[in-house]
Design an enzyme around this catalytic site. Structure first.
Site, PDB file in Angstrom:
ATOM      1  N   GLN A   9      88.657-134.929  82.313  1.00  0.00           N
ATOM      2  CA  GLN A   9      88.095-135.459  81.322  1.00  0.00           C
ATOM      3  C   GLN A   9      86.655-135.881  81.693  1.00  0.00           C
ATOM      4  O   GLN A   9      86.877-136.724  82.746  1.00  0.00           O
ATOM      5  CB  GLN A   9      88.803-136.311  80.530  1.00  0.00           C
ATOM      6  CG  GLN A   9      88.021-136.724  79.178  1.00  0.00           C
ATOM      7  CD  GLN A   9      88.748-137.927  78.301  1.00  0.00           C
ATOM      8  OE1 GLN A   9      90.105-137.753  78.418  1.00  0.00           O
ATOM      9  NE2 GLN A   9      88.222-138.689  77.528  1.00  0.00           N
ATOM     10  N   SER A  87      93.531-135.548  87.337  1.00  0.00           N
ATOM     11  CA  SER A  87      93.942-136.280  85.868  1.00  0.00           C
ATOM     12  C   SER A  87      94.483-134.953  84.904  1.00  0.00           C
ATOM     13  O   SER A  87      95.204-134.118  85.109  1.00  0.00           O
ATOM     14  CB  SER A  87      92.881-136.868  85.332  1.00  0.00           C
ATOM     15  OG  SER A  87      93.239-137.875  84.252  1.00  0.00           O
ATOM     16  N   LEU A  88      93.670-134.803  83.819  1.00  0.00           N
ATOM     17  CA  LEU A  88      93.736-133.763  82.886  1.00  0.00           C
ATOM     18  C   LEU A  88      93.827-132.373  83.726  1.00  0.00           C
ATOM     19  O   LEU A  88      94.735-131.564  83.162  1.00  0.00           O
ATOM     20  CB  LEU A  88      92.802-133.594  81.720  1.00  0.00           C
ATOM     21  CG  LEU A  88      92.626-132.212  81.099  1.00  0.00           C
ATOM     22  CD1 LEU A  88      93.924-132.201  79.987  1.00  0.00           C
ATOM     23  CD2 LEU A  88      91.328-132.087  80.515  1.00  0.00           C
TER      24      LEU A  88
END
Length: 391
Positions: A9, A87-88
């Site tokens: 993100q 992360s994402l």
């Protein structure tokens, strides 16, 4: 060896999907829209910057955009030895390797984004990037703040992200500058991700992870939580749950890949942030960022210039970086367009014929070298239709 890396993100951009309209990999957008119950195409093409800042929009749009780039790369015959995501992007990496099915990946990303959005409303927080200070001193700055603030991302040497309450981040920022940080920048996010502020999101995500049941994979994925390569599906539920409130060890993950022999890093998806991090972290790394159909030619040339017999595997005619094959999207009778001939210029998305009632669009730009399929011939899905040569 080659590693595919996938952004998280913050890499999303307004209009990032427009160059892909008409490309055969766009079909993933329609599939994602059906699974998510949302118009993902509108997010990729029409949403403005403010709309894309919403965690629920940013994560879904970035995830689908990255998988669309991956699909296009796979159609060229390029395969990695490892995958990793920031992360994402870890969900993208797991979907890329088959640990998660596409539908499960979409549902998990939607569940994760909604849980993180709500957790951010429940415990408002912020994040800030600290530049020019080593990891240990950033951690000291957080401790000296004596507040709710923690290291959230170890991104690259001299680039660390902190997160927590607004007052905690502000206090830690002051201490970081006192310790020698060159710059501290507040990030435009809606929560303190990868900190204890996300505990409520972890509890909600566990239920969705239990339904997804990640599978074993042939291609390992390096985890954000422990910077270790994993290929067993039963390990990912706990890793993904822990990831929400644990720091992203991206620098350490890049070093793990380097230790495994990876020197080539291809970032697939919007932005190019991970490419810069790889350059700063891994000595002599070869990097490339692929975000648009036009970047696919660069990717082929980059892989061919490296070591195509290593981790990056190319098949057949894809070894020739100046030639492209357009294949059939379905089975049926092929009919060509009468206005195209040898040497005709072709743009990305140009219709070069029809199979049954489906358009055969070129995913590449170049010059039409020749048709392979014969007019009115019955073809099968993925059968070569035409040759293109890059102009």
């Amino acid at each position: 060896m080659l590693a595919f890396t996938f952004p998280g993100q913050g890499s999303q951009r307004p209009g990032m999907g427009r160059p892909w309209q008409g490309h055969e990999s766009w079909e993933l957008v329609d599939e994602a829209s059906e699974v998510a119950g949302r118009d993902v195409g509108a997010l990729l093409c029409d949403a403005d910057a403010d709309e894309l800042k919403d965690t629920r929009n940013a994560q879904l749009a970035t995830f689908v955009s990255s998988l669309m780039v991956l699909d296009a790369a796979e159609r060229l015959g390029i395969e990695p030895s490892f995958c990793a995501g920031h992360s994402l992007g870890e969900y993208t990496a797991l979907t890329a390797t088959g640990a998660l099915g596409f539908d499960d990946g979409v549902r998990l990303v939607c569940a994760r984004a909604a849980a993180m959005h709500d957790a951010g409303l429940e415990r408002p927080g912020t994040m800030a990037a600290v530049h020019g200070l080593d990891d240990e001193h950033v951690d000291v700055a957080c401790r000296r703040a004596d507040s709710d603030v923690w290291v959230a991302n170890y991104n690259a040497p001299g680039q660390v992200v902190i997160a927590g309450s607004p007052e905690g981040v502000e206090a830690a920022s002051v201490h970081a500058k006192d310790l020698g940080a060159k710059r501290v920048m507040t990030l435009p996010v809606s929560g303190a991700f990868h900190t204890p502020f996300m505990t409520a999101a972890r509890d909600r995500l566990r239920a969705a992870l239990a339904e997804a049941q990640p599978r074993d994979t042939d291609i390992p994925v390096v985890s954000n939580v422990d910077a270790t390569a994993h290929d067993r599906g039963d390990e990912w539920a706990s890793l993904l749950s822990a990831q929400l409130s644990s720091p992203v060890r991206w620098k350490q993950s890049l070093l793990t890949l380097s230790d495994a022999g990876v020197i080539d890093f291809a970032e697939l998806g919007p932005g190019g942030v991970l490419t810069g991090m790889a350059k700063r972290t891994v000595k002599d790394a070869r990097t490339i960022s692929v975000a648009t159909p036009e970047d696919l030619d660069k990717l082929l040339e980059w892989v061919t210039a490296g070591s195509p017999t290593g981790g990056a595997q190319l098949d057949g005619e894809h070894l020739f970086a100046t030639e492209r094959i357009v294949v059939s999207p379905a089975a049926g009778i092929f009919t060509l367009l009468g206005n195209l001939s040898e040497g005709s210029p072709i743009e990305v998305g140009t219709i070069i014929g029809h199979v049954a009632e489906q358009e055969v669009r070129s995913p590449f730009a170049g010059l039409l070298q020749s048709y392979i399929a014969v007019d009115t011939e019955r073809v099968t899905a993925r059968q070569p239709i035409a040759w293109l040569r890059t102009s």
